[in-house]
Design a protein around this motif. Structure first.
Motif, PDB file in Angstrom:
ATOM      1  N   ASP A 179       0.689  -1.191   0.099  1.00 55.85           N
ATOM      2  CA  ASP A 179       0.140   0.147   0.125  1.00 55.85           C
ATOM      3  C   ASP A 179       0.915   1.281   0.084  1.00 55.85           C
ATOM      4  OD1 ASP A 179      -2.433  -1.507   0.126  1.00 55.85           O
ATOM      5  OD2 ASP A 179      -1.947  -1.824   2.209  1.00 55.85           O
ATOM      6  N   GLY A 180       1.911   1.273  -0.574  1.00 56.11           N
ATOM      7  CA  GLY A 180       2.940   2.217  -0.638  1.00 56.11           C
ATOM      8  C   GLY A 180       2.354   3.455  -1.226  1.00 56.11           C
ATOM      9  N   GLU A 181       1.581   3.483  -2.274  1.00 56.72           N
ATOM     10  CA  GLU A 181       1.072   4.842  -2.943  1.00 56.72           C
ATOM     11  C   GLU A 181       0.089   5.257  -2.324  1.00 56.72           C
ATOM     12  OE1 GLU A 181       1.458   1.940  -4.398  1.00 56.72           O
ATOM     13  OE2 GLU A 181       2.879   2.105  -6.378  1.00 56.72           O
ATOM     14  N   GLU A 182      -0.722   4.646  -1.401  1.00 56.45           N
ATOM     15  CA  GLU A 182      -1.660   5.101  -0.600  1.00 56.45           C
ATOM     16  C   GLU A 182      -1.108   5.767   0.658  1.00 56.45           C
ATOM     17  OE1 GLU A 182      -5.649   3.922   1.765  1.00 56.45           O
ATOM     18  OE2 GLU A 182      -4.924   2.426   0.569  1.00 56.45           O
ATOM     19  N   LEU A 183      -0.144   5.087   1.000  1.00 58.90           N
ATOM     20  CA  LEU A 183       0.568   5.816   2.506  1.00 58.90           C
ATOM     21  C   LEU A 183       1.130   7.017   1.825  1.00 58.90           C
ATOM     22  CD1 LEU A 183       1.414   5.611   5.270  1.00 58.90           C
ATOM     23  CD2 LEU A 183       3.361   3.999   4.477  1.00 58.90           C
ATOM     24  N   LEU A 184       1.923   7.288   0.878  1.00 61.16           N
ATOM     25  CA  LEU A 184       2.739   8.249   0.088  1.00 61.16           C
ATOM     26  C   LEU A 184       1.502   9.703   0.026  1.00 61.16           C
ATOM     27  CD1 LEU A 184       5.040   9.743  -0.718  1.00 61.16           C
ATOM     28  CD2 LEU A 184       5.080   9.012  -2.928  1.00 61.16           C
ATOM     29  N   ALA A 185       0.283   9.061  -0.428  1.00 63.39           N
ATOM     30  CA  ALA A 185      -0.772  10.246  -0.532  1.00 63.39           C
ATOM     31  C   ALA A 185      -1.114  10.721   0.822  1.00 63.39           C
ATOM     32  CB  ALA A 185      -1.847   9.572  -1.289  1.00 63.39           C
ATOM     33  N   TRP A 186      -1.160   9.959   1.792  1.00 66.66           N
ATOM     34  CA  TRP A 186      -1.230  10.258   3.349  1.00 66.66           C
ATOM     35  C   TRP A 186      -0.273  11.139   3.686  1.00 66.66           C
ATOM     36  CZ3 TRP A 186      -4.970   9.413   7.200  1.00 66.66           C
ATOM     37  CH2 TRP A 186      -6.344   8.493   6.927  1.00 66.66           C
ATOM     38  N   ILE A 187       0.922  10.964   3.517  1.00 61.50           N
ATOM     39  CA  ILE A 187       2.189  11.760   3.954  1.00 61.50           C
ATOM     40  C   ILE A 187       2.034  13.042   3.364  1.00 61.50           C
ATOM     41  CG2 ILE A 187       4.728  12.133   4.030  1.00 61.50           C
ATOM     42  CD1 ILE A 187       4.623   8.996   4.241  1.00 61.50           C
ATOM     43  N   ARG A 188       1.833  13.306   1.878  1.00 64.89           N
ATOM     44  CA  ARG A 188       1.810  14.399   1.191  1.00 64.89           C
ATOM     45  C   ARG A 188       0.678  15.102   1.523  1.00 64.89           C
ATOM     46  NH1 ARG A 188       2.721  12.065  -4.938  1.00 64.89           N
ATOM     47  NH2 ARG A 188       4.990  12.619  -5.120  1.00 64.89           N
ATOM     48  N   GLY A 189      -0.629  14.864   1.878  1.00 66.68           N
ATOM     49  CA  GLY A 189      -1.793  15.492   2.417  1.00 66.68           C
ATOM     50  C   GLY A 189      -1.448  16.024   3.853  1.00 66.68           C
ATOM     51  N   PHE A 190      -0.554  15.261   4.618  1.00 71.41           N
ATOM     52  CA  PHE A 190      -0.278  15.913   6.018  1.00 71.41           C
ATOM     53  C   PHE A 190       0.649  17.063   5.878  1.00 71.41           C
ATOM     54  CE2 PHE A 190       2.654  15.695   9.623  1.00 71.41           C
ATOM     55  CZ  PHE A 190       1.785  15.955  10.553  1.00 71.41           C
ATOM     56  N   MET A 191       1.666  16.694   4.876  1.00 70.01           N
ATOM     57  CA  MET A 191       2.690  17.879   4.762  1.00 70.01           C
ATOM     58  C   MET A 191       2.149  19.070   4.183  1.00 70.01           C
ATOM     59  SD  MET A 191       5.757  16.729   5.730  1.00 70.01           S
ATOM     60  CE  MET A 191       6.736  17.690   4.835  1.00 70.01           C
TER      61      MET A 191
END
Length: 364
Positions: A179-191
């Motif tokens: 689920d790497g892409e979804e996790l990266l989307a969460w990190i980008r949203g948080f940033m």
């Protein structure tokens, strides 16, 4: 006045609820925090090879993730197995030698030990009293046995805990790969919520710093461990495999492998191997130590040059906070923080939006 008070109380209650929820989640995740951090670092550092495996396996992400787990297991566990086997064989040999030495009564200490300036005579006298079962000497020995046994037990426990954390981190990494892409989307949203328009640039700095320090530290440590192991092997130093593995851990500190190499050179000198002793000193000081100044910058590239004191804090503080895996996690987290702080403070407008976007894409 009543409306203003209500407007103030409601946000405070919401903030208190969020803080309570955060503390509860932290208490739940605390046992898995170190393993999760290391799993995330591993996945981030090897994401491109994983994508190549996914393409090779025609989109079968689970098989690609299992392949990465097997590779990680071989990289981290095989040296431990070889080192343990090497140590067990040497310990057995030492046991046989000690039994043989005591078979004809209390042996004398080696002449070179008795001839050590200032302390050699005291060591010899203490050894003779121990052979005569002097009560005061035996009491002194007993006072040191208990702390030493506790320290050994703590060391064994820490190593076992580290192996369990490593296995757990590989298990967690499997699901992060999926689920790497979804996790990266969460990190980008948080940033974006935290840093606003600079989020893309700061995220790119975080990703590149993490990969840079992992490649630099682990790659350099691996090279220094191999070079040290080679020197121990050709010079005839016992337990060469275990010493090479220990050099891998000590290589996280600048000049760490020398801490093992110089005593090994002294041992060779007392064995009468003067040539090999000189070789060991030169090899450690020139070849192994210089690898830290040559290989690490090549692997990190234009990444962070973390100050020595922060490296020391990262290794020691990480070990205290997260156990054995902390020697890797600590420097990575400090490097990311250092680069983020430097970028935020000194380069507030370092990249235009287009350049930031391109750098973030390359970091992915």
């Amino acid at each position: 006045m009543k409306n203003k008070t209500a407007d103030l109380i409601e946000p405070l209650i919401a903030l208190a609820a969020i803080c309570l929820l955060s503390l509860t989640i932290y208490a739940i995740m605390k046992p898995f925090l170190a393993a999760t951090l290391w799993a995330g670092i591993l996945v981030l550092s090897t994401w491109k090879p994983y994508l190549k495996l996914v393409k090779l396996y025609q989109g079968r992400r689970a098989i690609a993730a299992v392949t990465m787990m097997v590779a990680f297991g071989g990289f981290f566990l095989l040296p431990v197995i070889f080192a343990a086997s090497d140590f067990a064989s040497v310990a057995t040999e030492w046991g046989i030698q000690v039994k043989s030495a005591f078979s004809n009564g209390w042996p004398k200490i080696p002449d070179w030990m008795a001839g050590i300036p200032l302390v050699g005579s005291n060591i010899e006298q203490f050894w003779l009293k121990l052979g005569d079962r002097d009560a005061e000497t035996l009491q002194t020995i007993r006072s040191y046995v208990s702390p030493a046994s506790q320290l050994l037990l703590m060391l064994v426990t820490e190593i076992g805990s580290g192996m369990m954390l490593l296995a757990m981190s590989l298990f967690i990494a499997f699901f992060i790969y999926l689920d790497g892409e979804e996790l990266l989307a969460w990190i980008r949203g948080f940033m974006e919520r935290v840093a606003g328009e600079r989020s893309t640039e700061l995220l790119a700095v975080s990703l590149s710093s993490t990969k840079g320090v992992v490649y630099g530290f682990i790659g350099t440590a691996l090279a220094q461990a191999v070079l040290s192991w080679f020197a121990y092997l050709v010079a005839g130093v016992p337990n060469a495999t275990s010493l090479g593995f220990a050099s891998f851990l000590l290589a996280l500190l600048p000049g760490g492998p020398v801490l093992l190499g110089l005593p090994a050179a002294a041992w060779l000198y007392h064995q009468g191997e003067v040539g090999w002793s000189i070789f060991m000193v030169l090899w450690m000081l020139v070849v192994v130590s210089s690898a830290d100044n040559v290989i690490k910058p090549l692997l990190i590239g234009k990444g962070s040059r973390l100050p020595f004191i922060l490296i020391l804090f990262g290794v020691l503080g990480g070990a205290l906070a997260f156990g054995m895996l902390g020697v890797f996690i600590g420097p990575v987290l400090l490097t990311v923080f250092y680069e983020l702080a430097r970028s935020w403070i000194f380069f507030p407008k370092s990249l235009p939006p287009a350049a930031s976007s391109n750098q973030a894409d390359r970091a992915d």
